[in-house]
Write an enzyme that holds these catalytic residues in place. Structure first.
Site, PDB file in Angstrom:
ATOM      1  N   ARG A  77       0.842  -1.198   0.000  1.00 26.41           N
ATOM      2  CA  ARG A  77       0.000   0.000   0.000  1.00 26.41           C
ATOM      3  C   ARG A  77       0.874   1.244   0.000  1.00 26.41           C
ATOM      4  O   ARG A  77       0.579   2.226  -0.668  1.00 26.41           O
ATOM      5  CB  ARG A  77      -0.948   0.004   1.211  1.00 26.41           C
ATOM      6  CG  ARG A  77      -1.666   1.355   1.383  1.00 26.41           C
ATOM      7  CD  ARG A  77      -2.749   1.330   2.434  1.00 26.41           C
ATOM      8  NE  ARG A  77      -2.387   0.652   3.661  1.00 26.41           N
ATOM      9  CZ  ARG A  77      -1.604   1.163   4.622  1.00 26.41           C
ATOM     10  NH1 ARG A  77      -1.075   2.366   4.485  1.00 26.41           N
ATOM     11  NH2 ARG A  77      -1.355   0.472   5.704  1.00 26.41           N
ATOM     12  N   TYR A 130     -17.222  15.346 -16.535  1.00 24.49           N
ATOM     13  CA  TYR A 130     -17.587  13.949 -16.356  1.00 24.49           C
ATOM     14  C   TYR A 130     -18.610  13.820 -15.221  1.00 24.49           C
ATOM     15  O   TYR A 130     -18.455  14.434 -14.159  1.00 24.49           O
ATOM     16  CB  TYR A 130     -16.329  13.140 -16.065  1.00 24.49           C
ATOM     17  CG  TYR A 130     -16.576  11.738 -15.574  1.00 24.49           C
ATOM     18  CD1 TYR A 130     -17.414  10.868 -16.267  1.00 24.49           C
ATOM     19  CD2 TYR A 130     -15.964  11.279 -14.420  1.00 24.49           C
ATOM     20  CE1 TYR A 130     -17.644   9.587 -15.814  1.00 24.49           C
ATOM     21  CE2 TYR A 130     -16.177   9.989 -13.963  1.00 24.49           C
ATOM     22  CZ  TYR A 130     -17.026   9.150 -14.662  1.00 24.49           C
ATOM     23  OH  TYR A 130     -17.245   7.879 -14.198  1.00 24.49           O
ATOM     24  N   ASP A 202      -7.972  18.063 -15.824  1.00 27.88           N
ATOM     25  CA  ASP A 202      -8.225  16.671 -16.188  1.00 27.88           C
ATOM     26  C   ASP A 202      -7.825  16.513 -17.653  1.00 27.88           C
ATOM     27  O   ASP A 202      -8.465  17.050 -18.555  1.00 27.88           O
ATOM     28  CB  ASP A 202      -9.709  16.344 -15.986  1.00 27.88           C
ATOM     29  CG  ASP A 202     -10.022  14.876 -16.203  1.00 27.88           C
ATOM     30  OD1 ASP A 202      -9.309  14.224 -17.009  1.00 27.88           O
ATOM     31  OD2 ASP A 202     -10.994  14.370 -15.612  1.00 27.88           O
ATOM     32  N   LYS A 227      -8.537   5.018 -19.513  1.00 28.83           N
ATOM     33  CA  LYS A 227      -8.881   5.447 -20.862  1.00 28.83           C
ATOM     34  C   LYS A 227      -7.674   5.328 -21.800  1.00 28.83           C
ATOM     35  O   LYS A 227      -7.171   4.240 -22.006  1.00 28.83           O
ATOM     36  CB  LYS A 227      -9.455   6.863 -20.812  1.00 28.83           C
ATOM     37  CG  LYS A 227     -10.526   7.073 -19.715  1.00 28.83           C
ATOM     38  CD  LYS A 227     -11.686   6.117 -19.791  1.00 28.83           C
ATOM     39  CE  LYS A 227     -12.878   6.519 -18.939  1.00 28.83           C
ATOM     40  NZ  LYS A 227     -12.645   6.583 -17.481  1.00 28.83           N
TER      41      LYS A 227
END
Length: 407
Positions: A77, A130, A202, A227
């Protein structure tokens, strides 16, 4: 910033010593984008000589005595070699000092907002974004006592007017999702910095191959690596890239403390995907341009939204700050919402599905799918809108499919 203030531990201590990337953008200075994409973070394995970094599918690491960490790794982590490799790659591609990889794009956004904001703060968000980003602000962040307001980020004066004494960030998507709006990154950086706030961009629709927000003055770049960065519809991930080392350390502390990190295999898939980003984006852009030009003359189409078209209101700015215009095309259909839904249903090569940026072409109805969460808000999208993620198939086949879907 001191360890006492951030709560970070120093190397050799446990629970939070996130190793920094093992190489920085300076190592790749002067190389072309495609060269950087293939080599940054892709150091051959020193044990076997494998030219592709291995997947370190491991949760913990042997310590040489209490607190004696090999290579700075203690628990995956906090840090993992495969994740460090993709973070190095992403930082180099965006021209940033530090990149952080997350389990999803929204996990990256969540970490950024929790790092930046406190109760009483304010964020300016775009009037076209978005749906998941809007939901995060409207349904989650607002419960922390954080305020937000909407502005047309294509108009720097409107953004300036929306900034308040409590504003901590201006949030931008360019090109925007799903209306393909264009914002002038350099102009907005000037507006934001004059007010003492950060500019967040973004860059998911453009990718770093087509657009470099940090070089234009942005403070933070956000990606859904699901994406174009991954590019094959087989991974979910997100990333933040920054230019300020201290802010990168703050983000890394929150990433470790909150835990929504990219797993080793997902990191490896994104690292695999970025190697072909340049050639894919060239083909995506070429195919999208041909489809947009066809749609512009189709009798059933009332409006085409693609920044590569000369009549797009953001065309000149896009041409200035982008290498090409990307693979996303939206258009509005004569006959309203039901007609748009029928177009989506009739497509055959274009797969009806959410997401975008894969090698295969996708079609969707934003109002009922990706942007349903924005219904009834200032970000609600038109019911007659269809969004295409144009893949890298034969352009002639894609054009024929869209034509038959339109009827």
């Amino acid at each position: 910033m001191s360890d006492a203030h951030t709560g970070r531990t120093t190397p050799g201590h446990t629970d939070g010593a996130t190793p920094a990337p093992h190489a920085g953008p300076a190592e790749h200075a002067g190389h072309g984008f495609e060269t950087v994409a293939i080599h940054a973070g892709n150091t051959p394995d020193p044990t076997t000589g494998a030219v592709v970094p291995p997947i370190y599918q491991v949760s913990t690491y042997k310590q040489d005595g209490v607190g004696g960490l090999r290579g700075g790794y203690e628990y995956s982590r906090s840090g993992n070699p495969t994740r460090a490799a993709v973070e190095e790659n992403l930082a180099a591609l965006e021209g940033g000092r530090r990149a952080l990889a997350f389990a999803s794009g929204l996990a990256a956004e969540d970490c950024l907002l929790r790092t930046l904001l406190s109760p009483g703060d304010h964020v300016v968000i775009p009037n076209d974004a978005y749906g998941g980003t809007f939901r995060l602000f409207a349904k989650v962040v607002s419960r922390w006592g954080v305020a937000w307001s909407v502005a047309d980020t294509g108009d720097p004066a409107a953004v300036r007017a929306a900034i308040t004494p409590h504003t901590k960030a201006v949030w931008v998507e360019t090109p925007s999702n799903p209306l393909l709006g264009i914002s002038d990154i350099a102009a907005l950086a000037g507006v934001a910095h004059a007010a003492g706030v950060k500019l967040v961009v973004d860059n998911t629709f453009a990718s770093p191959y087509l657009q470099q927000p940090l070089a234009l003055g942005a403070d933070v770049v956000v990606h859904s690596t699901t994406k174009y960065m991954g590019g094959h519809s087989d991974v979910v991930g997100g990333a933040l890239v920054v230019v300020d080392d201290a802010f990168g350390d703050e983000l890394a502390f929150h990433q470790n403390a909150m835990g929504a990190v990219a797993g080793p295999f997902d990191s490896w898939l994104v690292l695999r995907g970025t190697k072909t980003l340049g050639v894919r984006m060239d083909r995506h852009s070429e195919n999208a341009t041909r489809i947009a030009e066809m749609l512009s003359s189709h009798p059933r189409v009332t409006e085409v939204l693609y920044p590569g078209l000369p009549d797009h209101p953001g065309h000149e700015i896009a041409a200035k700050q982008m290498k090409a215009f990307g693979g996303m095309v939206s258009f509005r259909v004569d006959g309203g919402e039901q007609a748009a839904v029928e177009v989506c249903d009739r497509a055959r090569i274009f797969t009806l599905g959410e997401s975008l940026g894969g090698v295969e072409s996708l079609i969707e109805h934003p109002g009922r799918m990706t942007h349903a969460s924005a219904a009834g808000s200032a970000l609600e999208v038109p019911g007659d809108l269809v969004r295409l993620s144009v893949g890298i198939e034969s352009a002639d086949d894609l054009i024929a499919d869209v034509k038959q879907a339109l009827g």
